[in-house]
Enzyme design. Structure first.
Site, PDB file in Angstrom:
ATOM      1  CE  LYS A  46      -3.065   2.629   3.071  1.00 51.87           C
ATOM      2  NZ  LYS A  46      -2.148   3.774   3.094  1.00 51.87           N
TER       3      LYS A  46
ATOM      4  CG  LEU B 136      -1.413  -0.675   6.810  1.00 50.13           C
ATOM      5  CD1 LEU B 136      -0.362  -0.695   5.709  1.00 50.13           C
ATOM      6  CD2 LEU B 136      -0.759  -0.747   8.174  1.00 50.13           C
ATOM      7  CG  ASP B 137      -3.498   4.983  10.589  1.00 53.03           C
ATOM      8  OD1 ASP B 137      -4.526   4.325  10.813  1.00 53.03           O
ATOM      9  OD2 ASP B 137      -2.678   5.318  11.463  1.00 53.03           O
ATOM     10  CG  LEU B 138      -4.952   8.990   3.889  1.00 51.34           C
ATOM     11  CD1 LEU B 138      -5.750   8.319   2.780  1.00 51.34           C
ATOM     12  CD2 LEU B 138      -5.518  10.382   4.177  1.00 51.34           C
TER      13      LEU B 138
ATOM     14  CG  HIS C 177      -4.567   6.136  14.807  1.00 50.01           C
ATOM     15  ND1 HIS C 177      -5.136   7.384  14.822  1.00 50.01           N
ATOM     16  CD2 HIS C 177      -4.862   5.626  13.585  1.00 50.01           C
ATOM     17  CE1 HIS C 177      -5.746   7.631  13.678  1.00 50.01           C
ATOM     18  NE2 HIS C 177      -5.593   6.572  12.908  1.00 50.01           N
TER      19      HIS C 177
END
Length: 233
Positions: free
Chosen positions: A67, A101-103, A184
């Site tokens: 990603k 996963l975060d942005l 997070h």
């Protein structure tokens, strides 16, 4: 499944365009031209578009994706592009990520349409380890290794995190292994020790290491899939 939905997924076009293709007589089922998108189909039906066979998906699928930043781990999002942008597969929107996963976080994402398999990976009871490469805003102290091993008190959490393995690479870079998936979590762990994560990259989930280029994806082997079923790591 309705025929028009099946065709939209396989051809990558809207239902409106599917209707036009049907009216033009470009679709056959079991050798017969059909023009009704509302027709319910089964996996036994032989469906062709312009004489090209469209295969049914009858088995579960498992993929690894590298990603990039700026993509969300969901099938739909009104504000950001999703990781499905990179997946060139029929019915890609049936896939979901086994742990998000975060942005702004890069790295390994697992995608599947097997809900039981993804639950095994994400279940807190399994303690599946995740390995992250972290860049920090402030210098790292060697004393943090034992602090992370003992567990970190996160803001708005009752107890400590589970023991985490912190490997300090240099003053501003570390490799962190955790066995939880709190919201997070990595960023909050470093915030709790008065530091700030500049960049975050997931290198590994359980036994599976990221081995493809940024933005690429590949199917998992049977061995890779089954190893998650027999061992938490």
């Amino acid at each position: 499944m309705r025929l028009d939905k099946f065709l939209a997924h396989h051809l990558g076009i809207s239902r409106t365009l599917v209707a036009k293709e049907l009216r033009a007589g470009h679709v056959t089922i079991n050798g017969e031209i059909t023009k009704s998108g509302a027709l319910q189909i089964s996996t036994d039906d032989v469906i062709k578009y312009q004489d090209n066979l469209l295969e049914h998906i009858t088995s579960k699928r498992y993929f690894m994706l590298h990603k990039p930043q700026g993509y969300v781990c969901s099938t739909e999002d009104p504000d950001h592009p999703t990781i499905l942008y990179f997946i060139d597969e029929p019915m890609a929107d049936k896939l979901h990520s086994a742990g998000r996963l975060d942005l702004d976080t890069t790295g390994l994402v697992l995608l599947t349409d097997d809900g039981q398999w993804s639950h095994i990976i994400t279940s807190p009871k399994r303690h599946c380890e995740k390995v992250y490469l972290v860049e920090l805003a402030r210098p790292l102290s060697a004393s943090l290794v034992s602090v992370f091993k003992h567990g970190i008190q996160l803001k708005n959490e009752k107890g400590l995190t589970k023991p985490a393995d912190l490997e300090i690479i240099d003053d501003f870079h570390a490799r962190l292994t955790i066995s939880e998936g709190k919201y997070h979590q990595v960023k909050r762990m470093f915030a709790a020790v008065d530091n700030h994560v500049i960049s975050l990259h997931r290198e590994q989930i359980g036994h599976l290491k990221l081995d493809i280029a940024l933005g690429e994806y590949r199917p998992l082997t049977t061995e890779e899939v089954n190893k998650f079923l027999t061992s938490p790591n």
